[in-house]
Write a protein that holds these residues in place. Structure first.
Motif, PDB file in Angstrom:
ATOM      1  N   VAL A  20       7.856   2.819 -10.400  1.00 44.13           N
ATOM      2  CA  VAL A  20       7.415   4.036 -10.970  1.00 44.13           C
ATOM      3  C   VAL A  20       6.116   4.583 -10.486  1.00 44.13           C
ATOM      4  O   VAL A  20       5.215   3.939  -9.816  1.00 44.13           O
ATOM      5  CB  VAL A  20       7.222   3.792 -12.457  1.00 44.13           C
ATOM      6  N   ASP A  21       6.031   5.952 -10.298  1.00 44.75           N
ATOM      7  CA  ASP A  21       4.849   6.707  -9.560  1.00 44.75           C
ATOM      8  C   ASP A  21       4.391   7.836 -10.284  1.00 44.75           C
ATOM      9  O   ASP A  21       5.480   8.710 -10.344  1.00 44.75           O
ATOM     10  CB  ASP A  21       5.490   6.915  -8.123  1.00 44.75           C
ATOM     11  N   GLY A  22       3.444   7.744 -10.842  1.00 45.38           N
ATOM     12  CA  GLY A  22       2.778   8.934 -11.360  1.00 45.38           C
ATOM     13  C   GLY A  22       2.051   8.723 -12.952  1.00 45.38           C
ATOM     14  O   GLY A  22       2.785   8.083 -13.879  1.00 45.38           O
TER      15      GLY A  22
ATOM     16  N   VAL B 258       6.051   3.680   2.074  1.00 47.06           N
ATOM     17  CA  VAL B 258       5.869   4.899   2.356  1.00 47.06           C
ATOM     18  C   VAL B 258       6.782   5.884   1.609  1.00 47.06           C
ATOM     19  O   VAL B 258       8.019   5.712   1.530  1.00 47.06           O
ATOM     20  CB  VAL B 258       6.290   5.189   3.917  1.00 47.06           C
ATOM     21  N   HIS B 259       6.199   6.683   0.761  1.00 49.35           N
ATOM     22  CA  HIS B 259       7.081   7.855   0.037  1.00 49.35           C
ATOM     23  C   HIS B 259       7.006   9.168   0.471  1.00 49.35           C
ATOM     24  O   HIS B 259       5.884   9.693   0.656  1.00 49.35           O
ATOM     25  CB  HIS B 259       6.158   7.801  -1.394  1.00 49.35           C
ATOM     26  N   LEU B 260       8.153   9.595   1.218  1.00 50.27           N
ATOM     27  CA  LEU B 260       8.167  10.688   1.822  1.00 50.27           C
ATOM     28  C   LEU B 260       8.607  11.760   0.809  1.00 50.27           C
ATOM     29  O   LEU B 260       9.698  12.007   0.403  1.00 50.27           O
ATOM     30  CB  LEU B 260       9.438  10.762   2.932  1.00 50.27           C
ATOM     31  N   MET B 261       7.713  12.729   0.713  1.00 48.85           N
ATOM     32  CA  MET B 261       7.659  13.994  -0.207  1.00 48.85           C
ATOM     33  C   MET B 261       7.774  15.304   0.835  1.00 48.85           C
ATOM     34  O   MET B 261       7.192  16.181   0.849  1.00 48.85           O
ATOM     35  CB  MET B 261       6.717  14.504  -1.108  1.00 48.85           C
ATOM     36  N   ILE B 262       8.979  15.111   1.788  1.00 47.72           N
ATOM     37  CA  ILE B 262       9.362  16.161   2.710  1.00 47.72           C
ATOM     38  C   ILE B 262      10.595  16.492   2.771  1.00 47.72           C
ATOM     39  O   ILE B 262      11.650  15.736   2.520  1.00 47.72           O
ATOM     40  CB  ILE B 262       8.894  15.718   4.079  1.00 47.72           C
TER      41      ILE B 262
ATOM     42  N   ALA C 288       0.975  -1.046  -0.092  1.00 41.30           N
ATOM     43  CA  ALA C 288      -0.044  -0.043   0.210  1.00 41.30           C
ATOM     44  C   ALA C 288       0.997   1.209   0.123  1.00 41.30           C
ATOM     45  O   ALA C 288       1.853   1.541   0.896  1.00 41.30           O
ATOM     46  CB  ALA C 288      -0.896   0.162   1.262  1.00 41.30           C
ATOM     47  N   HIS C 289       0.722   2.067  -1.146  1.00 38.34           N
ATOM     48  CA  HIS C 289       1.808   3.139  -1.210  1.00 38.34           C
ATOM     49  C   HIS C 289       1.117   4.339  -0.403  1.00 38.34           C
ATOM     50  O   HIS C 289      -0.028   4.744  -0.653  1.00 38.34           O
ATOM     51  CB  HIS C 289       1.744   3.603  -2.666  1.00 38.34           C
ATOM     52  N   VAL C 290       1.650   5.090   0.574  1.00 35.81           N
ATOM     53  CA  VAL C 290       1.255   5.948   1.423  1.00 35.81           C
ATOM     54  C   VAL C 290       2.381   7.130   1.154  1.00 35.81           C
ATOM     55  O   VAL C 290       3.571   7.398   1.286  1.00 35.81           O
ATOM     56  CB  VAL C 290       1.762   5.585   2.846  1.00 35.81           C
ATOM     57  N   ASP C 291       1.615   8.496   0.567  1.00 32.69           N
ATOM     58  CA  ASP C 291       1.934   9.654   0.089  1.00 32.69           C
ATOM     59  C   ASP C 291       2.185  10.649   1.101  1.00 32.69           C
ATOM     60  O   ASP C 291       1.117  11.128   1.337  1.00 32.69           O
ATOM     61  CB  ASP C 291       1.803  10.058  -1.026  1.00 32.69           C
ATOM     62  N   VAL C 292       3.158  11.129   1.488  1.00 33.72           N
ATOM     63  CA  VAL C 292       3.564  11.854   2.672  1.00 33.72           C
ATOM     64  C   VAL C 292       3.934  13.293   2.239  1.00 33.72           C
ATOM     65  O   VAL C 292       5.062  13.209   1.662  1.00 33.72           O
ATOM     66  CB  VAL C 292       4.242  11.374   3.868  1.00 33.72           C
TER      67      VAL C 292
HETATM   68 ZN    ZN Z   1       3.960   8.412  -4.446  1.00 28.24          ZN
END
Ligand code: ZN
Ligand code: DX5
Length: 215
Positions: free
Chosen positions: A173-175, A64-68, A31-35
């Motif tokens: 890959v994401d998007g 978990v994908h940290l965009m921070i 489960a991909h979790v976008d932060v």
């Molecule tokens: Zn993502």
């Protein structure tokens, strides 16, 4: 057979548990979790209480994908939140090598993420230390954007680097992954497909996940 990581960013947050149960019953691998922090990307997604709820209802390992900015500040927190894979952006880390070591030491699988404008060649010396590389095929921050086709060439070049070094690093890959782009991504050597709007916006999300897996 691909690995599939549906992005909960496109879930129905009014009925989050239902969407987690759907994932549990599906063939999804993660489960991909976008932060998002509103600083590294121009959007804020969700924080600790929501991720806790995802972890409680979702039986799939959390990707978990940290965009921070400076994600090293929260490695301990995401361990506590039961992250299985922890993705940090190359562009957000001052000391990427140290951050990767700390993620592994904390007991999670370290992964490094690249924005569309960052060439895969910057990873040459860190490749043996990560379990996965996540290639952004849109500019991070929002679901439902259009796939950037240059990602396919990046994936091919990265696959070659992985081969040359004798590694088994996964490429995610994401998007903008949908019925047209997913087969192209797999053909270019992508192992793990993240899909948000394509899965949760489809009439039968479980069947969509099954189709992605079959690629
Ligand atoms: Zn993502
Ligand atoms: C975007 C996020 C993605 C997003 C993908 O910044 O990292 O995971 O949920 O959404 P789709 O699949 O709709 O492009």
């Amino acid at each position: 057979m691909s690995l599939v990581s549906p992005s909960l960013l496109s879930a129905d947050f009014g009925h989050l548990a239902d969407d987690c149960i759907m994932l549990n019953e599906s063939q999804a691998d993660f489960a991909h979790v976008d932060v998002m922090d509103g600083l590294f990307v121009p959007n804020i997604s969700f924080g600790t209480p929501v991720i806790k709820a995802m972890g409680k209802h979702c039986k799939k390992p959390l990707d978990v994908h940290l965009m921070i900015e400076a994600p090293e500040r929260y490695i301990g927190l995401f361990k506590d939140l039961n992250a299985h894979i922890l993705n940090v952006h190359y562009e957000a880390c001052k000391h990427l090598h140290r951050t990767i070591q700390e993620i592994r030491l904390a007991g999670m699988k370290p992964a490094v993420t690249l924005n569309p404008a960052t060439p895969v060649e910057v990873l040459r010396d860190i490749l043996p230390d990560v379990d996965m590389v996540l290639l952004m095929s849109v500019n991070p921050g929002f679901g439902g954007q259009k796939f950037i086709p240059q990602t396919l060439d990046k994936a091919r070049r990265l696959k070659q680097m992985i081969k040359e070094q004798g590694l088994s690093t996964l490429i995610e890959v994401d998007g903008g992954i949908d019925k047209n782009t997913a087969p192209l991504a797999v053909e270019a050597g992508i192992d793990v497909l993240v899909a948000g709007s394509f899965v949760f916006g489809s009439e039968n999300p479980k069947a969509t996940i099954e189709w992605l897996k079959s690629l």
